[in-house]
Design an enzyme around this catalytic site. Structure first.
Site, short mmCIF file in Angstrom:
data_model
loop_
_atom_site.label_atom_id
_atom_site.label_comp_id
_atom_site.label_asym_id
_atom_site.label_seq_id
_atom_site.Cartn_x
_atom_site.Cartn_y
_atom_site.Cartn_z
N CYS A 1 -32.05 -6.81 -18.92
CA CYS A 1 -30.78 -7.38 -18.39
C CYS A 1 -30.45 -6.68 -17.06
O CYS A 1 -29.98 -7.31 -16.11
CB CYS A 1 -29.65 -7.11 -19.37
SG CYS A 1 -29.98 -7.58 -21.08
N HIS B 1 -28.53 -7.43 -13.58
CA HIS B 1 -27.09 -7.23 -13.76
C HIS B 1 -26.64 -5.77 -13.65
O HIS B 1 -25.64 -5.39 -14.25
CB HIS B 1 -26.67 -7.81 -15.12
CG HIS B 1 -26.72 -9.31 -15.17
ND1 HIS B 1 -25.90 -10.12 -14.41
CD2 HIS B 1 -27.52 -10.16 -15.85
CE1 HIS B 1 -26.17 -11.39 -14.66
NE2 HIS B 1 -27.16 -11.44 -15.51
N CYS C 1 -30.80 -16.46 -20.75
CA CYS C 1 -31.31 -15.30 -20.01
C CYS C 1 -32.61 -14.81 -20.67
O CYS C 1 -33.61 -14.59 -19.99
CB CYS C 1 -30.27 -14.17 -20.03
SG CYS C 1 -29.07 -14.28 -18.69
#
Lengths: 103, 152, 268, 240
Positions: free
Chosen positions: C177, C181, C229
């Site tokens: 992730c 991010h 995602c």
């Protein structure tokens, strides 16, 4: 899915500002769903708006109006409490309408 | 589950639609003839000529479109005409399979202003055609359409 | 060398001292988004959700009005910003979608596999019940403060697990992730990426999901967002209400502390 | 419901990863590979001091989460994308931390990455930049939503600016505009090929995928991407 409508009408100065959202897929006939089946054309063709018995807006639409159409227009010589009514007809002959008092 | 879902929502939609039975019958309004040839045209020029003789460029038409749209499926536009006696506003999207997207009749007592959202197939011009005092005028604005998202 | 020291690569490599050219350019689509005003077609889907909430359905033919989303049975107002949380009856931390699935199974008698099978709409389909229910619950939390609890030990553990998952690199592309991010003012193509490791980015994200996706005409939930995602990480299919979703949401939700709910949002 | 998956004590050496940090990737247009390599090793000493400071005391960590195990209970196979995708290799394990550092394993991992690069046997590094552009634009490949028979894309535009005129580019990686100005020396061809094949050969814990090493792009596809970068005729090297 088609049918639901939401309208807001408010005086802004001496003009009534009307905002309308219409729930409608506005299918062009060129799209496929997740199983790959083509989705037939299904779109709003005519829109009508009245203030009392006076026609304040009429429209002819093609399938290029976006899904869940949004429309805004402004009416002169209108006052708080008047009733605005908006209705549509699509290429399948389905119709829907909503009305609201000007706030 | 999904099929069940669809039937449920159709029921709700149909009920709402039927409730509208009492509305003003649209067909009765003569001023509302639909320019079929314009809607069927597959190029901007064809659509415009179907709407009337050649439209003159005019800076009295404010056509607001985003310079770049994150998604071509929904492009907000607004058209304001400063031309006196404006009676009709049409919206055309240059690169769409059928450029003619919408026509709005503006009766006496209604502002020559319209806001809506249109599908734009690819980067190109959006045209506003205004009929004022029997003559046709036009303005255009370029909108870039990108493939949003991460490309996945 | 035209530029010395840690430059873009440093940012990419995530070195703590990220000197680089953090061009905090404003978002390419600010103008485009502002032209939507607050006329969000999600309201139609919120209406559908409110009807579904009160409708008797499923083999037990009961409504969801006894479903406890954390503030007591049937309470829908201001619950979204306080999820995920620990639930006594299941002795586990759950997010909204997991909780709704729980109620649809326990109260209404639906089979879990059936709910999960058609839980998110595919491209070109109408919206699904879960999307409508989540839109309704989120809408009922408009304006409330994000205050995801960290009182129960399982809630603290979920946050830690969420953080570990956030930096976990796997799959053929080695993505975590964090790959997308953990930096601010970055974008993939023209898609701006919120930095979820700190308050500003976490709040901007947590408070605006679920969101009406204008490109698909449906409301997308956070469960859908995370599944997508994971798909682009080239990992297998992430299941709604699963522990990984709950832990990651706990991590994002706690980081978003203090944000005010503004969902359903309006997104690409 | 799901009991929280915990393991009592987790080998903390992995968690306290620190060390050879992400070295700055100088602006693409102006660096030559030797300087690049020199910088990379220079960093290792700085990395080493940082290690000592951030080592957490193993005893203090009671219950450390096990993300791998959690993911395996949270995911299902679909369209041939199975749970084996979750199997981590030593590089992924070493780089799974907030610092993006591989600690004391950085040197070993970098040498292994460099050694495993498969350079083109026929010495032909450059293909067709037009095909390279298509690969750079294509974001698909290896997802369960993709057709396994389709070739994988490179999705370079996701993170890099490349051709003039392509507005939709990402800013995760440095701009590669005018990359061709670096010329086509043997060293430059090897560096660029190696960087695409396995970026960790130059910067351990980079977030750029290992296009060659992981079998995402074939050698032919990499040749086309190389042409997109280095061929003077490529739009990457054109003003407009």
């Amino acid at each position: 899915m088609a049918g639901r409508m939401r309208m807001r009408a408010r005086m802004s100065g001496d003009v009534a500002e009307v905002k309308v959202l219409m729930q409608h897929p506005m299918e062009t006939g060129q799209r496929k769903d997740s199983e790959g089946k083509p989705i037939p054309a299904h779109y709003i063709k005519e829109v009508m708006a009245t203030l009392g018995d006076r026609t304040v807006m009429a429209a002819q639409w093609g399938a290029a109006i976006s899904q869940n159409p949004y429309l805004s227009f402004r009416i002169k010589d209108a006052k708080k409490g008047d009733t605005v009514k908006v209705s549509w007809t699509d290429n399948k002959g389905e119709t829907a309408s909503t009305e609201a008092k000007i706030g | 589950m999904d099929a069940y879902r669809r039937s449920l929502l159709k029921a709700v939609g149909a009920a709402t639609a039927l409730a509208a039975a009492g509305m003003v019958p649209l067909r009765a309004l003569a001023a509302m003839s639909r320019p079929e040839k314009a809607f069927e045209a597959t190029d901007p020029q064809g659509a415009m000529t179907a709407l009337g003789d050649s439209a003159a460029e005019s800076d009295q038409i404010e056509l607001e479109t985003p310079d770049i749209a994150e998604n071509g499926a929904v492009v907000p536009i607004s058209v304001t005409s400063k031309l006196p006696k404006t009676t009709r506003i049409s919206v055309l999207v240059e690169k769409n399979p059928n450029p003619m997207s919408a026509m709005f009749m503006i009766p006496e007592g209604t502002e020559p202003f319209i806001q809506t959202r249109v599908k734009v197939a690819e980067t190109g011009n959006i045209y506003a055609l205004v009929e004022a005092d029997g003559k046709l005028y036009k303005a255009s604005s370029q909108t870039k359409v990108t493939l949003g998202g991460c490309g996945g | 060398m035209a530029m010395s020291g840690r430059m873009m690569g440093g940012l990419l490599g995530g070195a703590l001292l990220a000197v680089g050219l953090a061009q905090a350019q404003d978002d390419t689509f600010d103008e485009y988004r502002s032209m939507f005003g607050d006329d969000n077609p999600a309201i139609f889907i919120v209406d559908e959700g409110s009807e579904l909430w009160t409708q008797a359905r499923g083999p037990e033919n009961v409504s969801l009005e006894q479903c406890d989303l954390g503030q007591g049975p049937g309470v829908v107002e201001n619950v979204y910003g306080q999820l995920p949380r620990y639930f006594e009856d299941t002795d586990s931390v759950m997010d909204l979608e997991g909780r709704l699935i729980h109620c649809m199974v326990e109260l209404q008698g639906f089979k879990r596999e059936e709910i999960i099978e058609g839980i998110y709409s595919g491209a070109g389909d109408n919206g699904t019940e879960m999307e409508a229910l989540v839109a309704y619950v989120a809408d009922a939390s408009q304006g409330s403060k994000v205050a995801v609890p960290q009182s129960h030990p399982e809630e603290k553990a979920a946050y830690k697990a969420g953080e570990a998952l956030f930096y976990h690199r796997a799959g053929p592309y080695d993505f975590s992730c964090a790959t997308c991010h953990r930096q601010s003012d970055k974008r993939i193509r023209l898609q701006s990426l919120p930095n979820l490791t700190e308050a500003e980015g976490a709040r901007a994200t947590y408070t605006t999901w679920p969101a009406y996706r204008i490109s698909q005409g449906v409301v997308r939930t956070m469960g859908w967002r995370m599944r997508n995602c994971a798909r682009q990480q080239r990992l297998p299919e992430l299941q709604p209400g699963s522990e990984a979703v709950v832990d990651l949401l706990m991590y994002m939700g706690v980081n978003a502390e203090g944000g005010s709910m503004d969902a359903p949002g309006l997104k690409r | 419901m799901m009991k929280r998956l915990m393991i009592s004590l987790f080998a903390l050496s992995l968690m306290s990863g620190c060390g050879q940090g992400g070295n700055g990737e100088q602006s693409a247009a102006s660096t030559n590979p030797q300087a690049q390599a020199g910088n990379a090793s220079g960093n290792t000493e700085q990395g080493a001091q940082a290690d000592a400071a951030s080592d957490t005391n193993a005893a203090s960590a009671v219950m450390a989460p096990d993300p791998d195990a959690i993911l395996r209970t949270s995911m299902q196979a679909r369209n041939g994308v199975g749970l084996d995708r979750l199997d981590q290799d030593s590089l992924q394990i070493a780089c799974s931390n907030a610092e993006d550092r591989a600690g004391d394993q950085a040197g070993k991992l970098r040498e292994a990455a460099m050694a495993a690069i498969e350079f083109p046997e026929d010495g032909n590094y450059l293909g067709d930049w037009k095909k390279g552009e298509a690969i750079a634009q294509n974001g698909r490949g290896m997802q369960y939503s993709d057709d396994p028979d389709d070739p994988n894309g490179g999705n370079c535009y996701a993170c890099h600016e490349l051709a003039a005129g392509e507005v939709a580019y990402g800013t995760m990686g440095p701009s590669l505009r005018n990359y061709g100005q670096r010329g086509q020396s043997e060293a430059m061809l090897k560096y660029t090929w190696g960087k695409i094949w396995n970026p960790h050969a130059y910067m351990v814990c980079s977030h750029m995928p290992r296009f060659g090493e992981a079998g995402i792009l074939t050698p032919d596809q990499i040749r086309h991407v190389m042409a997109l970068l280095l061929d003077p005729a490529s739009p990457v090297n054109k003003a407009e």
